[in-house]
Design a protein around this motif. Structure first.
Motif, PDB file in Angstrom:
ATOM      1  N   TYR A 102       0.861  -1.188   0.000  1.00 30.44           N
ATOM      2  CA  TYR A 102       0.000   0.000   0.000  1.00 30.44           C
ATOM      3  C   TYR A 102       0.898   1.239   0.000  1.00 30.44           C
ATOM      4  O   TYR A 102       1.868   1.306   0.773  1.00 30.44           O
ATOM      5  CB  TYR A 102      -0.904   0.000   1.240  1.00 30.44           C
ATOM      6  CG  TYR A 102      -1.700   1.278   1.359  1.00 30.44           C
ATOM      7  CD1 TYR A 102      -2.904   1.422   0.686  1.00 30.44           C
ATOM      8  CD2 TYR A 102      -1.219   2.359   2.112  1.00 30.44           C
ATOM      9  CE1 TYR A 102      -3.629   2.605   0.769  1.00 30.44           C
ATOM     10  CE2 TYR A 102      -1.933   3.543   2.193  1.00 30.44           C
ATOM     11  CZ  TYR A 102      -3.135   3.658   1.524  1.00 30.44           C
ATOM     12  OH  TYR A 102      -3.850   4.831   1.590  1.00 30.44           O
TER      13      TYR A 102
ATOM     14  N   HIS B 131       0.702   5.464   0.317  1.00 23.71           N
ATOM     15  CA  HIS B 131      -0.222   6.540   0.690  1.00 23.71           C
ATOM     16  C   HIS B 131       0.210   7.865   0.072  1.00 23.71           C
ATOM     17  O   HIS B 131       1.332   8.331   0.290  1.00 23.71           O
ATOM     18  CB  HIS B 131      -0.252   6.656   2.222  1.00 23.71           C
ATOM     19  CG  HIS B 131      -1.389   7.467   2.726  1.00 23.71           C
ATOM     20  ND1 HIS B 131      -2.691   7.039   2.630  1.00 23.71           N
ATOM     21  CD2 HIS B 131      -1.436   8.682   3.315  1.00 23.71           C
ATOM     22  CE1 HIS B 131      -3.492   7.956   3.142  1.00 23.71           C
ATOM     23  NE2 HIS B 131      -2.756   8.970   3.560  1.00 23.71           N
TER      24      HIS B 131
ATOM     25  N   PRO C 194      -1.124  11.559   0.278  1.00 22.61           N
ATOM     26  CA  PRO C 194      -2.082  12.131   1.236  1.00 22.61           C
ATOM     27  C   PRO C 194      -2.682  13.492   0.896  1.00 22.61           C
ATOM     28  O   PRO C 194      -3.375  14.056   1.742  1.00 22.61           O
ATOM     29  CB  PRO C 194      -1.231  12.259   2.504  1.00 22.61           C
ATOM     30  CG  PRO C 194       0.122  12.617   1.980  1.00 22.61           C
ATOM     31  CD  PRO C 194       0.266  11.865   0.672  1.00 22.61           C
TER      32      PRO C 194
ATOM     33  N   PHE D 250      -9.089  10.551   7.476  1.00 20.34           N
ATOM     34  CA  PHE D 250      -7.883   9.900   6.959  1.00 20.34           C
ATOM     35  C   PHE D 250      -6.670  10.814   7.178  1.00 20.34           C
ATOM     36  O   PHE D 250      -6.815  11.993   7.490  1.00 20.34           O
ATOM     37  CB  PHE D 250      -8.027   9.618   5.454  1.00 20.34           C
ATOM     38  CG  PHE D 250      -9.125   8.659   5.127  1.00 20.34           C
ATOM     39  CD1 PHE D 250      -9.323   7.524   5.889  1.00 20.34           C
ATOM     40  CD2 PHE D 250      -9.969   8.892   4.054  1.00 20.34           C
ATOM     41  CE1 PHE D 250     -10.340   6.628   5.592  1.00 20.34           C
ATOM     42  CE2 PHE D 250     -10.994   8.006   3.744  1.00 20.34           C
ATOM     43  CZ  PHE D 250     -11.178   6.880   4.517  1.00 20.34           C
TER      44      PHE D 250
ATOM     45  N   LYS E 269      -4.615  13.051   5.719  1.00 23.74           N
ATOM     46  CA  LYS E 269      -4.688  13.836   4.474  1.00 23.74           C
ATOM     47  C   LYS E 269      -4.437  15.302   4.773  1.00 23.74           C
ATOM     48  O   LYS E 269      -4.636  15.774   5.896  1.00 23.74           O
ATOM     49  CB  LYS E 269      -6.038  13.618   3.765  1.00 23.74           C
ATOM     50  CG  LYS E 269      -7.261  14.394   4.235  1.00 23.74           C
ATOM     51  CD  LYS E 269      -7.554  14.307   5.659  1.00 23.74           C
ATOM     52  CE  LYS E 269      -8.674  15.181   6.162  1.00 23.74           C
ATOM     53  NZ  LYS E 269      -8.835  14.999   7.613  1.00 23.74           N
TER      54      LYS E 269
ATOM     55  N   GLY F 174      -5.238   7.247  -0.588  1.00 27.82           N
ATOM     56  CA  GLY F 174      -4.980   8.591  -0.066  1.00 27.82           C
ATOM     57  C   GLY F 174      -5.965   8.978   1.006  1.00 27.82           C
ATOM     58  O   GLY F 174      -6.570   8.109   1.611  1.00 27.82           O
TER      59      GLY F 174
ATOM     60  N   GLY G 228       2.980  -1.113   4.120  1.00 25.48           N
ATOM     61  CA  GLY G 228       2.439   0.202   3.792  1.00 25.48           C
ATOM     62  C   GLY G 228       3.562   1.223   3.786  1.00 25.48           C
ATOM     63  O   GLY G 228       4.392   1.241   4.700  1.00 25.48           O
TER      64      GLY G 228
ATOM     65  N   ALA H 120       0.845   5.063   7.114  1.00 27.37           N
ATOM     66  CA  ALA H 120       0.581   3.746   6.504  1.00 27.37           C
ATOM     67  C   ALA H 120       0.841   2.626   7.505  1.00 27.37           C
ATOM     68  O   ALA H 120       1.726   2.714   8.358  1.00 27.37           O
ATOM     69  CB  ALA H 120       1.452   3.561   5.265  1.00 27.37           C
TER      70      ALA H 120
ATOM     71  N   ARG I  65       1.343   9.645  11.912  1.00 28.10           N
ATOM     72  CA  ARG I  65       0.352  10.310  11.044  1.00 28.10           C
ATOM     73  C   ARG I  65       0.633  11.794  10.883  1.00 28.10           C
ATOM     74  O   ARG I  65      -0.207  12.539  10.395  1.00 28.10           O
ATOM     75  CB  ARG I  65      -1.053  10.134  11.633  1.00 28.10           C
ATOM     76  CG  ARG I  65      -1.773   8.903  11.129  1.00 28.10           C
ATOM     77  CD  ARG I  65      -3.144   8.816  11.750  1.00 28.10           C
ATOM     78  NE  ARG I  65      -4.032   9.857  11.266  1.00 28.10           N
ATOM     79  CZ  ARG I  65      -5.253   9.633  10.809  1.00 28.10           C
ATOM     80  NH1 ARG I  65      -5.731   8.408  10.779  1.00 28.10           N
ATOM     81  NH2 ARG I  65      -6.017  10.619  10.396  1.00 28.10           N
TER      82      ARG I  65
END
Ligand code: SF4
Length: 374
Positions: free
Chosen positions: A2, A4, A6, A17, A19, A53, A255, A260, A273
């Motif tokens: 995976y 990401h 974002p 999420f 983002k 995302g 990830g 991730a 995060r």
């Protein structure tokens, strides 16, 4: 695997999420960090690739294509069995050239964040695309040779009715998707929707109303020939998501990118995060900060049971015994008795599955197995 990406062109008021609103300089620096993480990552022979995302198509199509080519060269020289990109169906982002770039890089599956095909619901959800944009984006993807199309829909939106939800489902079916995911709206702390809910909870559907909407999805998509192969996921025969199937089979995955998650060799880990913390660590070539936890013995078996129960096939008890050294019927005897009495699971000598009733309370039922083991 995976990956990401974002950044989003705008931020939806319900979203929790990892983002951030698009800023070109941040997005360029993030890509450098991601490439540094890829270069430093241990080998991993994943069968599938998923770019999620965020809104991966906020990056230029050629940038995405170059990234996918580099991921394949590094991790899957023989190619991936399935390569998916999540897309916002914005007409400026879903051009023929974009899909051509994705296809030529090996992307063979697209997953559109549709959420609704009803204008007032799209407005409530803060989405800026229209139903016509979705139709055009699907046609453009297929015109460029990407045949495998998945659509995400949300139910439980304030103001949604059974009729408007049916309209979204029928509108989605009219696009002949291969796969549909339906997610109940969840109120996530710290989002504008959480503030709205705190002010005016009556604007949101009750649990019973939301369950009715879920039932409509099951019936409508089932009648159209879709397999309800996981609690939130429906596919035409042969079109299940191979990438997600690996999660539910408790397989290893890696990830990459901010926030991730990975699961490898019994260790579940999650990257930080926080954007700056991720980017700085990756660019410095150090370990990415985050959490890690080794799942062993009953905890690992409980996690596997919880994931398998989400699927149409449920738990295959002999495969479970072989892999986790746990006699499912014996170990989970009390939980099985309790859940059977509530009509939420079906127990046979070979399998344990959710019933239709169980799917409506799946989090509670699956959670009970994980907690019991844990
Ligand atoms: S829902 Fe999707 S598009 Fe909207 S802010 Fe979240 S990640 Fe971005």
């Amino acid at each position: 695997m995976y990956v990401h990406l974002p950044f989003c062109p705008y931020i939806c008021p319900y979203c929790d999420f990892a983002k951030w609103p698009l800023r070109r300089s941040s997005a360029a620096r993030y890509l450098d960090a991601l490439r540094a993480e890829i270069a430093a990552a241990p080998d991993f022979a994943g069968r599938t690739l998923f770019l999620g995302g965020g809104t991966p198509n906020t990056y230029e199509p050629d940038t995405v294509a170059a990234l996918v080519r580099d991921l394949r060269a590094r991790f899957a020289p023989g190619g991936y069995a399935e390569s998916t990109i999540e897309l916002n169906p914005d007409p400026e982002l879903c051009t023929p050239a974009a899909f051509e770039a994705y296809r030529s890089a090996g992307i063979d599956r697209v997953s559109f964040g549709v959420q609704s095909l009803v204008a007032p619901e799209l407005a409530v959800l803060g989405r800026r695309h229209t139903a016509a944009d979705v139709r055009d984006a699907v046609a453009t993807a297929r015109g460029a040779g990407i045949a495998n199309v998945s659509l995400d829909l949300i139910f439980g939106t304030p103001g949604q009715t059974a009729e408007s939800w049916r309209a979204s489902l029928q509108g989605a079916l009219a696009l002949a998707p291969d796969h549909v995911s339906t997610y109940g709206l969840t109120i996530e702390d710290g989002t504008p929707f959480a503030d709205w809910f705190a002010r005016s909870p009556g604007d949101f559907p009750t649990n019973d109303a939301e369950a009715d909407l879920y039932g409509i999805a099951i019936d409508t998509l089932g009648a159209a020939g879709f397999e309800h192969y996981e609690i939130s996921n429906f596919a035409r025969p042969g079109r299940r998501s191979a990438h997600n199937a690996n999660y539910w089979a408790n397989g290893d995955y890696v990830g990459l990118g901010v926030g991730a998650a990975s699961f490898r060799g019994g260790v579940r880990s999650t990257h930080v995060r926080e954007l700056a913390a991720y980017v700085d660590a990756a660019l410095a070539g150090g370990a990415i900060p985050g959490d890690a936890e080794r799942l062993e013995g009953p905890a690992r078996a409980g996690e596997a049971a919880m994931l398998a129960l989400r699927t149409l096939e449920g738990v295959d008890v002999s495969a479970f015994a072989e892999r986790y050294r746990v006699d499912f019927h014996e170990f989970y005897g009390p939980v099985l008795t309790e859940m059977r009495a509530t009509g939420t699971i079906d127990v046979t000598p070979t399998h344990v599955r959710l019933t239709r009733r169980g799917r409506f309370v799946a989090n509670d039922v699956c959670g009970a197995f994980a907690l019991y083991a844990g």
